[in-house]
Design an enzyme around this catalytic site. Structure first.
Site, PDB file in Angstrom:
ATOM      1  N   GLU A   1      42.395  43.579  74.617  1.00  0.00           N
ATOM      2  CA  GLU A   1      41.225  43.505  75.107  1.00  0.00           C
ATOM      3  C   GLU A   1      40.791  44.806  75.657  1.00  0.00           C
ATOM      4  O   GLU A   1      41.562  45.650  75.643  1.00  0.00           O
ATOM      5  CB  GLU A   1      41.306  42.517  76.318  1.00  0.00           C
ATOM      6  CG  GLU A   1      41.805  41.189  75.776  1.00  0.00           C
ATOM      7  CD  GLU A   1      40.661  40.163  74.948  1.00  0.00           C
ATOM      8  OE1 GLU A   1      39.659  40.693  74.611  1.00  0.00           O
ATOM      9  OE2 GLU A   1      40.884  39.001  75.118  1.00  0.00           O
TER      10      GLU A   1
ATOM     11  N   ASP B   1      47.799  37.066  66.133  1.00  0.00           N
ATOM     12  CA  ASP B   1      47.869  36.613  67.733  1.00  0.00           C
ATOM     13  C   ASP B   1      47.971  34.965  67.762  1.00  0.00           C
ATOM     14  O   ASP B   1      48.040  34.350  66.726  1.00  0.00           O
ATOM     15  CB  ASP B   1      46.719  37.228  68.493  1.00  0.00           C
ATOM     16  CG  ASP B   1      45.334  36.807  67.832  1.00  0.00           C
ATOM     17  OD1 ASP B   1      45.182  36.170  66.782  1.00  0.00           O
ATOM     18  OD2 ASP B   1      44.380  37.542  68.105  1.00  0.00           O
TER      19      ASP B   1
ATOM     20  N   HIS C   1      36.986  43.510  71.017  1.00  0.00           N
ATOM     21  CA  HIS C   1      38.748  43.364  71.039  1.00  0.00           C
ATOM     22  C   HIS C   1      39.238  43.319  69.391  1.00  0.00           C
ATOM     23  O   HIS C   1      38.287  42.987  68.617  1.00  0.00           O
ATOM     24  CB  HIS C   1      39.509  42.322  71.596  1.00  0.00           C
ATOM     25  CG  HIS C   1      38.964  40.863  71.089  1.00  0.00           C
ATOM     26  ND1 HIS C   1      39.201  39.698  71.966  1.00  0.00           N
ATOM     27  CD2 HIS C   1      38.629  40.541  69.832  1.00  0.00           C
ATOM     28  CE1 HIS C   1      38.889  38.774  71.048  1.00  0.00           C
ATOM     29  NE2 HIS C   1      38.709  39.222  70.092  1.00  0.00           N
TER      30      HIS C   1
ATOM     31  N   ASN D   1      33.275  41.610  72.710  1.00  0.00           N
ATOM     32  CA  ASN D   1      33.815  42.665  73.544  1.00  0.00           C
ATOM     33  C   ASN D   1      34.396  43.806  72.767  1.00  0.00           C
ATOM     34  O   ASN D   1      35.007  44.651  73.429  1.00  0.00           O
ATOM     35  CB  ASN D   1      34.430  42.163  74.796  1.00  0.00           C
ATOM     36  CG  ASN D   1      35.901  41.414  74.102  1.00  0.00           C
ATOM     37  OD1 ASN D   1      36.246  41.743  72.752  1.00  0.00           O
ATOM     38  ND2 ASN D   1      36.744  40.935  75.054  1.00  0.00           N
TER      39      ASN D   1
END
Ligand code: PGA
Length: 277
Positions: free
Chosen positions: A162, A84, A157, A155
């Site tokens: 996400e 990313d 991801h 979280n």
């Protein structure tokens, strides 16, 4: 990735190693990556690695650079694709993942510059979709990823995929694309940006589909702040609300290496896990 130490467990058909601390995780991960480089290079003349950024892999890259400095490891036949990149961002911005990779790995080993690929945070908005499709095409024309290195967000991801409300089938088909960062991700990127508000709110990420297609997946987690996400990804339902749980759907290709702090929410699950004999 054929050799596993006796501290390996099998959980939901994924391999799990729990090591004492972050340094042990880094060393074990670097060893697996080095073995993958050797195996793929011997078999196909090159190794194709998917790489991750963030705090977790810093020790892994330090170890790989150390092995290179000791003349034990070459990246001459290694091709890399990063997971990313923030968007938009200049490639020379020190907060870019391109700059991170140069600092931690590319500037310290003998990788060929045009074999170290990152999504480009400086392409015009009108060209983003085309750029993302081209990036996936390059991975395919290199024969796919031999090994994808991953971290896990608090979280859950993976890359910047996400948590979301898609069905599992839809989430598994997600391609490389422009995404909005989750508030937890922005809060955790304060380290680079100074405050959550200053974090660039959008990014380019490799899709779940491309990550899951890797021939092997090595996911690392260190620290108590990752414990809940690790436990949910390893033992909870497969759901797009926790993208790392999607790894369960390609379980035989997945290895988790976590430190004791990141494993601290796992005790019940561990009772159900079987040692790999
Ligand atoms: P971290 O990020 O290594 O900085 O904790 C991991 C991730 O978000 O994937």
């Amino acid at each position: 990735m054929s050799q596993f130490a006796p501290d390996s467990l099998r959980i939901r058909d994924m391999r799990l190693r729990i090591l004492p601390d972050a340094r042990a995780v880094s060393l074990a991960a670097a060893e697996i990556i080095e073995a993958a480089i050797r195996e793929a290079t011997a078999a196909r003349g090159q190794a194709v690695l998917g790489l991750a950024t963030g705090a977790t892999p810093e020790g892994v890259y330090a170890r790989l650079a150390e092995r290179h400095a000791a003349d034990e490891l070459s990246f001459r036949h290694v091709t890399t694709y990063n997971l990313d990149e923030y968007y938009p961002i200049s490639p020379v911005d020190p907060r870019s993942y391109r700059a991170y990779m140069h600092r931690h790995l590319f500037g310290r080993v003998d990788i060929t510059p045009n074999r170290a690929h990152l999504l480009d945070g400086s392409v015009p908005e009108s060209a983003v979709a085309e750029h993302c499709a081209a990036f996936e095409g390059w991975i395919e024309s290199d024969g796919g990823l031999d090994l994808q290195l991953l971290g896990i967000g608090r979280n859950g991801h993976i890359g910047f995929n996400e948590p979301c409300g898609l069905s599992v089938d839809e989430a598994r088909r997600l391609r490389t694309r422009l995404v909005e960062l989750h508030p937890v991700t922005r809060a955790d990127a304060r380290r680079e940006f100074g405050s959550a508000e200053a974090v660039i709110p959008t990014a380019l990420t490799l899709g779940v589909a491309t990550i899951l297609a890797a021939r092997s997946i090595l996911i690392l987690a260190t620290g108590a702040h990752k414990a809940e996400a690790v436990a949910a990804a390893l033992t909870g339902p497969v759901t797009a609300h926790l993208p790392a749980s999607l790894l369960q759907s390609v379980s035989p290709r997945v290895t988790w290496i976590v430190d004791q702090a990141a494993a601290s929410a796992l005790p019940e699950a561990l009772a159900a896990a079987s040692p790999i004999g």
